[in-house]
Design a protein around this motif. Structure first.
Motif: not given
Length: 367
Positions: A330-334, A337
């Motif tokens: 659910t993190l915006e950036k993984h 990225d």
């Protein structure tokens, strides 16, 4: 002002800064009551009752009762600490433990225990004796009756903590956490560097909260002359260090009086620079190099990655924490990225190769 963390095995929201009672007994009853009242006014709601003497118990009971706050306060009461002489004593005798617990409850003006702790189990033999004496069964029975809400244990020894975690009875672990002990410095620096971190990760993965004792290593870390690193840290650096360990819910520094407490409460208003403990990177042992401590000194990431949190969820997920996997997703950036700009590698005080690690994490999560 106060920040709270939820107990995984319950609904309790616990203040990240609590109060230890080991040093307050000499302040006198009025000052103890005033200090507890100040704590309550500032959102402190977790109190450890392993005191150096008998003095704090009645004063705590009076202060909490006067404020009408019993339902909002969490007492950590130790089954094995006893005060029949007026001073602290340690016992494994069940009858003595029962008398001591009754004595503590009377003075605290309560008929239930939020956190009942198996007290000071540093050796496997101590746990075996406590179990043989009936202390564990007694705690479990009190929990079934609703007298004890949660069961915990205090220890300085990772191997013993792991042994009791295996039983599945713990909701909370009180453990000595500070950079000196984590880097095997000092009397209670027990366990290898990676063994201690593995214990913290295991607690988080199993939903066992950690309450931290000895965050300042009995004051040694605050004094350059006594610090094992040859440099002094501030209270705020030590508090932030402990709160950044996986599984930690609250830190319980010993408070002597209102002045002490007021100084500690300043932690919440302190700028990030005053809480930054990255100076430890220059004194960390080789065993600690390359290990992400989630300190986020590498921030800000030009691509917006929360590098510390990505590392934390990865470490927990590898231990089987399914919830950590979901949190990661659910993190915006993984990790995928990451553009390998090298910003984090250049800033990491613990020399973690984060660019390489981001590749490992992305591969593990199948990105």
């Amino acid at each position: 002002m106060m920040q709270y963390r939820k107990l995984p095995h319950g609904d309790e929201q616990i203040g990240v800064l609590g109060m230890g009672s080991s040093a307050i007994g000499q302040a006198g009853e009025k000052e103890i009551e005033a200090t507890v009242a100040l704590a309550l006014e500032n959102g402190v709601n977790y109190f450890d009752m392993a005191s150096a003497d008998a003095a704090p118990f009645a004063a705590y009971g009076n202060a909490v009762a006067s404020a009408g706050m019993r339902q909002k306060v969490y007492f950590q009461i130790h089954f094995g600490a006893e005060y029949s002489t007026g001073k602290y004593g340690w016992t494994l005798d069940l009858d003595t433990i029962k008398r001591s617990v009754d004595w503590q409850l009377t003075r605290l003006k309560t008929d239930y225990i939020d956190f009942g702790f198996i007290h000071c189990i540093d050796e496997a033999e101590d746990y075996a004796k406590a179990r043989a004496a009936g202390t564990i069964d007694y705690l479990l029975d009190l929990k079934r009756q609703g007298v004890v809400r949660h069961i915990g244990m205090s220890s300085h020894t990772p191997a013993v903590a792991d042994q009791v975690l295996d039983t599945g009875i713990l909701d909370m672990l009180m453990f000595s956490i500070n950079p000196a002990y984590d880097y095997q410095k000092g009397e209670y620096g027990l366990g290898e560097v990676d063994q201690r971190m593995a214990l913290y990760r295991r607690c988080e993965a199993q939903g066992v909260g950690i309450s931290v004792m000895k965050a300042f290593a009995a004051g040694q870390l605050l004094d350059a002359q006594r610090s094992p690193f040859g440099l002094a840290l501030t209270r705020y650096q030590c508090l932030q260090y402990a709160l950044d360990r996986p599984g930690v819910l609250t830190v319980l520094p010993g408070v002597r009086d209102r002045r002490d407490l007021q100084a500690l409460l300043g932690f919440f208003d302190a700028p990030a620079g005053e809480r930054d403990y990255s100076v430890l990177g220059g004194v960390a042992p080789k065993a600690a190099e390359g290990v992400c401590t989630y300190c986020n000194h590498c921030q800000p990431c030009p691509m917006g990655l929360d590098v510390g949190l990505i590392n934390k969820y990865y470490d927990l997920a590898r231990m089987g924490d399914e919830l950590a996997k979901e949190h990661y997703r659910t993190l915006e950036k993984h990790a995928s990225d990451c553009v390998a700009c090298g910003h984090c590698d250049g800033r990491c005080p613990f020399h973690v190769h984060q660019m390489q690690r981001m590749q490992q994490i992305a591969a593990w999560f199948g990105e």
